[in-house]
Design a protein around this motif. Structure first.
Motif, mmCIF file in Angstrom:
data_model
loop_
_atom_site.group_PDB
_atom_site.id
_atom_site.type_symbol
_atom_site.label_atom_id
_atom_site.label_comp_id
_atom_site.label_asym_id
_atom_site.label_seq_id
_atom_site.Cartn_x
_atom_site.Cartn_y
_atom_site.Cartn_z
ATOM 1 N N SER A 2 0.813 -1.201 0.000
ATOM 2 C CA SER A 2 0.000 0.000 0.000
ATOM 3 C C SER A 2 0.846 1.249 0.000
ATOM 4 C CB SER A 2 -0.885 0.008 1.241
ATOM 5 O OG SER A 2 -1.624 -1.161 1.309
ATOM 6 N N GLN A 210 -4.964 -1.428 -5.559
ATOM 7 C CA GLN A 210 -4.639 -0.805 -4.280
ATOM 8 C C GLN A 210 -5.183 -1.709 -3.188
ATOM 9 O OE1 GLN A 210 -6.597 3.042 -4.569
ATOM 10 N NE2 GLN A 210 -8.426 2.257 -3.544
ATOM 11 N N ILE A 218 -0.686 9.924 -4.788
ATOM 12 C CA ILE A 218 -0.549 8.476 -4.946
ATOM 13 C C ILE A 218 0.575 8.168 -5.915
ATOM 14 C CG2 ILE A 218 -1.705 6.357 -5.698
ATOM 15 C CD1 ILE A 218 -4.347 7.669 -4.951
ATOM 16 N N CYS A 229 0.206 -0.844 -9.776
ATOM 17 C CA CYS A 229 -0.198 -0.942 -8.383
ATOM 18 C C CYS A 229 0.275 0.263 -7.577
ATOM 19 C CB CYS A 229 0.379 -2.219 -7.777
ATOM 20 S SG CYS A 229 -0.069 -2.492 -6.053
ATOM 21 N N ALA A 230 -0.584 0.781 -6.699
ATOM 22 C CA ALA A 230 -0.187 1.845 -5.784
ATOM 23 C C ALA A 230 0.851 1.302 -4.820
ATOM 24 C CB ALA A 230 -1.405 2.347 -5.017
#
Length: 448
Positions: A2, A210, A218, A229-230
């Motif tokens: 994350s 995410q 972000i 992907c974050a």
């Protein structure tokens, strides 16, 4: 992994391909704080170590990578003092060391380039793997953790579904295929986005994974046609820098599974070590390493045959022992109420000693399972309670059983007099005690 809130786009720790003198920089201490005794205790409880004093500093630039989202913080030093931990609080980075420096001082900061590279190689490989899973399965990545230092480097990834052996093999091959393509690993920044709680999100032409609700700036890591992907972690510039990827183990975890894997230089070293072990094993068998599975199956068959032979011998031994004890009991005059069989236990292959309504068997070469089997068999045919003892480095393995007596009460007595530790049911208990033969024989003479 994350994204953390308020990540700094220009952070120095996001620079890639750093080596040599580029991995050190003189920075200004903007703020200094000494930890209280309670904070030091909490730090030690969480991260280990032993410290009489600890200090944390805010530096003039974001040089060291902070712990977060499954990726540990950088390793390194500040003015020669070991960097113990780096964390982000309210958008500011704090570095912890045992050394005390004054505010306003300039200090030479260095980070461990190997450790940074190992983390980047593994983190990028995890993105490739999770991206392929997202493309081919309806599963989500539910957990991620990396350990790239110490004697057992690895990373674990959790998914909310399970894979077959063939699917894992295909995924491993797929990750290595992406590595060989040497695709770019790009950074994309989205600024000031509102919170979104879905696991997949699309902003304009950008779609990305995410793992939790994100708001603010972000950072997205994109590998073309593989994954987006974050993420706030460090990464390689091209997938080819990873080199190799391998799955170490697979296990069921909660309602899904947990995969243990490794990539990059650490994976190469682990595979090299494994190959040497396999080659050594093959050499001891006088077989090429490609024939190890066949040789292993042959060994398993021989072991099974030996176990069958051992079980047959054990069955025969139990029958003979049963006959011997029953015969000796029958030959005794009925008016003699006190049972006395054998002689005090000795450190020999087999001996037995009985008094009153108890019989102690010492079977030095047998393990707990065999002791349980013998006890369960003989307790039903002998008119007494049976205590089977096996050899341990210190003391005895103990299995006690009876057809009539509640052995849990006997276990309590053993605990009081011989420090027995164990448990079980009314019919049979098992455990161990650390006493020797002298204490055991004295217990039999005194108590029974």
């Amino acid at each position: 992994m994350s994204n953390e809130e308020n990540m700094i786009k220009e952070a120095l720790y996001y620079q890639r391909g750093i080596s040599g003198k580029e991995a050190e920089k003189e920075l200004l201490i903007l703020e200094r704080r000494e930890l209280s005794e309670k904070e030091i205790e909490e730090f030690i409880k969480k991260w280990g170590g032993s410290y009489s004093s600890l200090f944390c500093y805010r530096l003039s630039e974001s040089f060291f990578y902070p712990e977060g989202g499954g990726q540990p913080c950088d390793r390194g030093s500040i003015a020669g003092a070991e960097l113990l931990f780096v964390e982000e609080k309210d958008g500011e980075l704090w570095q912890y060391t045992e050394a005390d420096f004054p505010e306003g001082a300039k200090v030479l900061c260095k980070f461990d380039t190997d450790f940074r590279r190992w983390q980047s190689e593994n983190h990028s490989a995890e993105h490739i793997f999770s991206g392929l899973v997202t493309q081919h399965f309806p599963y989500k990545n539910s957990g991620f953790h990396m350990e790239c230092f110490g004697g057992n480097p690895h990373m674990t990834v959790d998914f909310d579904g399970e894979f077959s052996e063939k699917e894992l093999e295909e995924l491993e091959q797929g990750v290595n295929a992406v590595i060989r393509q040497n695709l770019p690993v790009r950074e994309i920044y989205l600024e000031g986005e509102e919170e979104n709680t879905s696991s997949e999100r699309k902003e304009g032409n950008i779609s990305f994974r995410q793992k939790k609700a994100l708001e603010g700036d972000i950072r997205i890591i994109e590998i073309p046609e593989v994954d987006s992907c974050a993420c706030c972690g460090t990464h390689v510039s091209f997938t080819g820098e990873i080199g190799v990827f391998t799955i170490l183990s697979y296990e069921k975890h909660r309602k899904g599974c947990r995969l243990t894997m490794l990539a990059g230089e650490l994976a190469f070293l682990a595979l090299e070590k494994k190959l040497k072990l396999l080659s050594g094993f093959a050499q001891s068998l006088s077989r090429p390493w490609t024939e190890i599975p066949e040789a292993f199956r042959s060994l398993q068959e021989k072991i099974f045959e030996k176990e069958e032979e051992k079980r047959g011998i054990l069955e025969a031994g139990i029958r003979l022992l049963e006959e011997k004890i029953l015969k000796e009991l029958k030959e005794r005059r009925k008016e003699i109420k006190t049972l006395f069989l054998g002689s005090p236990l000795q450190d020999s292959c087999f001996s037995y000693y009985g008094k009153n309504s108890y019989l102690f068997l010492y079977l030095s070469d047998l393990g707990m399972k065999d002791l349980q089997k013998i006890c369960d068999r003989l307790r039903l045919s002998l008119p007494l309670s049976l205590i089977c003892l096996g050899k341990k480095e210190e003391g005895f393995s103990v299995v006690a059983g009876s057809k009539e007596e509640d052995m849990r009460a006997f276990g309590k007595l053993l605990g009081e007099k011989l420090s027995f530790r164990g448990g079980g049911q009314k019919e049979m208990i098992q455990g161990s005690t650390g006493v020797g033969f002298r204490e055991m024989n004295a217990f039999i003479e005194r108590i029974l």
